[in-house]
Design a protein around this motif. Structure first.
Motif, short mmCIF file in Angstrom:
data_model
loop_
_atom_site.label_atom_id
_atom_site.label_comp_id
_atom_site.label_asym_id
_atom_site.label_seq_id
_atom_site.Cartn_x
_atom_site.Cartn_y
_atom_site.Cartn_z
N UNK A 175 0.86 -1.19 0.00
CA UNK A 175 0.00 0.00 0.00
C UNK A 175 0.89 1.24 0.00
N UNK A 176 0.85 2.08 -1.03
CA UNK A 176 1.81 3.17 -1.16
C UNK A 176 1.64 4.29 -0.14
N UNK A 177 0.49 4.31 0.56
CA UNK A 177 0.32 5.32 1.60
C UNK A 177 1.14 5.00 2.84
N UNK A 178 1.64 3.77 2.94
CA UNK A 178 2.49 3.37 4.07
C UNK A 178 3.93 3.75 3.73
N UNK A 179 4.32 4.97 4.09
CA UNK A 179 5.60 5.53 3.67
C UNK A 179 6.78 4.70 4.15
N UNK A 180 6.74 4.26 5.40
CA UNK A 180 7.86 3.52 5.97
C UNK A 180 8.08 2.20 5.24
N UNK A 181 6.99 1.44 5.00
CA UNK A 181 7.13 0.16 4.31
C UNK A 181 7.56 0.37 2.86
N UNK A 182 7.05 1.42 2.23
CA UNK A 182 7.46 1.71 0.86
C UNK A 182 8.96 1.98 0.78
N UNK A 183 9.48 2.77 1.71
CA UNK A 183 10.91 3.08 1.71
C UNK A 183 11.73 1.82 1.97
N UNK A 205 -0.71 8.08 -1.14
CA UNK A 205 -0.08 7.03 -1.92
C UNK A 205 0.45 7.52 -3.26
N UNK A 206 -0.35 8.28 -3.99
CA UNK A 206 0.10 8.79 -5.29
C UNK A 206 1.26 9.76 -5.11
N UNK A 207 1.20 10.57 -4.07
CA UNK A 207 2.31 11.50 -3.82
C UNK A 207 3.58 10.75 -3.42
N UNK A 208 3.44 9.65 -2.67
CA UNK A 208 4.62 8.85 -2.33
C UNK A 208 5.26 8.24 -3.57
N UNK A 209 4.44 7.80 -4.52
CA UNK A 209 4.99 7.30 -5.78
C UNK A 209 5.72 8.43 -6.49
N UNK A 217 10.77 10.63 -8.41
CA UNK A 217 11.59 11.83 -8.55
C UNK A 217 12.71 11.90 -7.52
N UNK A 218 13.02 10.75 -6.92
CA UNK A 218 14.19 10.61 -6.03
C UNK A 218 14.17 11.60 -4.88
N UNK A 219 13.02 11.71 -4.22
CA UNK A 219 12.88 12.66 -3.11
C UNK A 219 12.86 11.99 -1.75
N UNK A 247 2.06 12.58 -13.70
CA UNK A 247 3.15 13.07 -12.87
C UNK A 247 4.42 12.22 -12.94
N UNK A 248 4.29 10.97 -13.37
CA UNK A 248 5.45 10.06 -13.29
C UNK A 248 5.81 9.37 -14.59
N UNK A 249 4.88 9.33 -15.54
CA UNK A 249 5.08 8.53 -16.73
C UNK A 249 6.33 8.87 -17.52
N UNK A 250 6.54 10.16 -17.80
CA UNK A 250 7.69 10.57 -18.60
C UNK A 250 9.00 10.30 -17.88
#
Length: 551
Positions: free
Chosen positions: A99-107, A135-139, A144-146, A193-196
């Protein structure tokens, strides 16, 4: 924020005002409006075709088969899907239910040695307004390597973005007076926001497509991909998608689905529980399709599931596409020296080895601790990056193979386990979570679907318990649900009045859905449209007064 004509947006979730503003720029809203306006009518058409197909099967009593109308596709040996980019050639182990809203697990997953990550806005995610924006913002941040101390997108595990399925709408955006289809909302924002950037770094854009039921739905997705690539100035075939074959009707159209997505296919995926639940969805009122206790009698070793996996592998490899298996939901105990750790690892290894021997090119795990062990399992049993060379010409799968129900009955343990999983999933949703942990493994909408499907079907056919010959009736299920809830109060540590109230509400909702005369097609649709869920996340609290507990 000023919305373009024809677009309405809910206010930003509390605490995500900056993320919301970054996603919903004027250009992004114009892109979404045009995407939805162009394709919304065709979305409605494919959903109506689902209803029509189900009605035809019910009225005729027919069973699905391989269509004569599309036999020319299956009989033509010459066509192939386009080769996938290098980053998709070797994907032995993906992380699932992320689940991309889970920032810690995503990282943590981005830092892991996995080859891919299933960025899941569907089965493992609860689509609250907050979760979708977060979730979309975390993606966006990952692409974008942030994120600090995380590999760049070209070096991190590849992102396999999984938007919501067609049964879901988004309550927080309207275009031309209609709520936006959930998958167009997710896909549109992610691509804009991410495709290109993903394409620039040769790391996407790659997708999972959930709950596809026919080649007509694959054709719609292909049209969406072509439109989006043209709009964003990306070459044809930039987008690659893996279709999850998690519906019995789709199992008879796998070659046609690949054919429709030839330029955009990354292959097909098989999973046990959504696929099994689809039998109840389509044929559950027929006693011949009574599905026995899943905890005792349903596994990938049974004929109907083994045949489905083998046919998927054969179909994919014949057409130059990748075949991937399901997700290992088990959680490894933290003590590596404990007997339970060894037992869990041995069970996962045995089941995943069956998939490798069937010819899959990869599969998923939930527990990050399983990644390296499963990668070593692949290295021990296959040579090279994948198993495309295994075309399985020796295999013949018939409709009877795909529709052969396993023998077995219903156990008290299985009934109580299904009740517990169903109630806990609804409880998690009311809390804004798309998955939870129970008895040593992760549970999500796939296991919740099979759980509530089986309880509904067992009530419908008054199945008998193997333990004591009791009939599974509404009364028995109600009594057992009361018992299960008493036990879950302890397991889930309901230490506040709100938590206890939420659990009771979840139990009432579960009983409602398993007792309906007509089978609700998707549990997540039922929940997503239920006033209790909508109000609980619109107002930031559980509106229990709208669903007063009776247990």
């Amino acid at each position: 924020m000023s919305c373009p004509e024809g677009v309405e947006l809910s206010s930003p979730p509390r605490g995500l005002e900056e993320e919301y503003s970054r996603l919903f720029t004027a250009d992004a809203l114009l892109f979404l409006r045009e995407l939805v306006s162009t394709l919304d009518e065709e979305v409605d058409q494919v959903l109506k075709l689902r209803v029509l197909r189900k009605a035809q099967l019910d009225l005729s009593g027919d069973l699905p088969g391989f269509s004569e109308a599309t036999s020319y596709i299956r009989s033509d040996p010459t066509w192939r899907v386009l080769p996938v980019p290098p980053r998709l050639q070797r994907r032995h182990v993906d992380v699932g239910d992320l689940a991309p809203c889970d920032t810690q697990r995503l990282m943590q997953a981005l830092q892991s040695p996995a080859q891919g990550l299933q960025i899941d806005f569907d089965d493992g995610n609860c689509p609250t307004h907050y979760n979708q924006i977060k979730g979309i913002h975390n993606v966006y941040k990952a692409v974008h390597n942030q994120f600090p101390n995380v590999p760049s997108i070209s070096q991190a595990p590849v992102l396999m973005l999984r938007p919501r399925a067609w049964n879901m709408v988004d309550h927080n955006m309207m275009v031309n007076g209609k709520e936006v289809p959930g998958p167009l909302y997710d896909f549109g924002l992610l691509m804009f926001h991410c495709g290109k950037t993903l394409f620039k770094y040769k790391s996407g854009p790659f997708f999972y497509l959930s709950k596809v039921e026919s080649f007509m739905e694959a054709r719609l997705w292909n049209k969406i991909f072509v439109w989006t690539q043209n709009k964003l100035g990306l070459p044809l075939g930039s987008i690659k998608a893996t279709v999850l074959i998690e519906n019995v009707l789709a199992a008879f159209e796998m070659e046609e689905i690949l054919y429709e997505l030839q330029e955009h296919s990354a292959g097909l995926n098989c999973g046990i529980w959504d696929y099994s639940a689809s039998f109840v969805n389509k044929f559950g009122h027929r006693e011949a399709f009574l599905l026995p206790d899943r905890s005792k009698y349903v596994s990938m070793e049974k004929r109907f599931l083994r045949s489905y996996m083998e046919l998927l592998v054969q179909t994919c490899h014949r057409r130059g596409a990748f075949a991937t298996g399901g997700m290992a939901a088990q959680l490894l105990p933290q003590d590596h020296r404990s007997p339970s750790h060894r037992t869990t690892l041995a069970n996962v290894t045995r089941l995943k080895l069956l998939e490798i021997k069937a010819g899959v090119d990869g599969f998923m795990v939930y527990d990050l601790g399983l990644i390296e062990a499963m990668q070593k399992l692949f290295q021990m049993h296959i040579r090279g990056d994948n198993q495309l060379h295994r075309v399985r010409d020796d295999l013949t799968v018939t409709p009877d193979d795909l529709l052969s129900m396993p023998t077995g009955g219903v156990t008290l343990y299985g009934l109580e386990h299904n009740i517990a999983v169903g109630v806990l999933f609804i409880d998690a949703w009311l809390l804004g979570k798309g998955h939870f942990f129970y008895r040593g493994q992760v549970e999500d909408s796939a296991t919740a679907e099979i759980s509530r499907s089986q309880v509904w079907q067992w009530i419908r056919h008054e199945a008998r318990l193997e333990d004591d010959n009791r009939l599974v009736t509404r009364g028995l299920v109600t009594d057992l649900t009361q018992k299960v809830v008493r036990e879950l109060r302890v397991v889930t540590c309901c230490d506040t009045a709100r938590a206890e109230q939420r659990l009771l509400t979840a139990a009432e909702m579960f009983l409602e859905v398993v007792q309906k005369r007509d089978f609700p097609e998707f549990l997540t649709t039922y929940l997503n449209l239920d006033h209790t869920f909508i109000s609980s996340h619109t107002n930031g609290r559980l509106a229990a007064g709208n669903h007063k507990p009776k247990l």
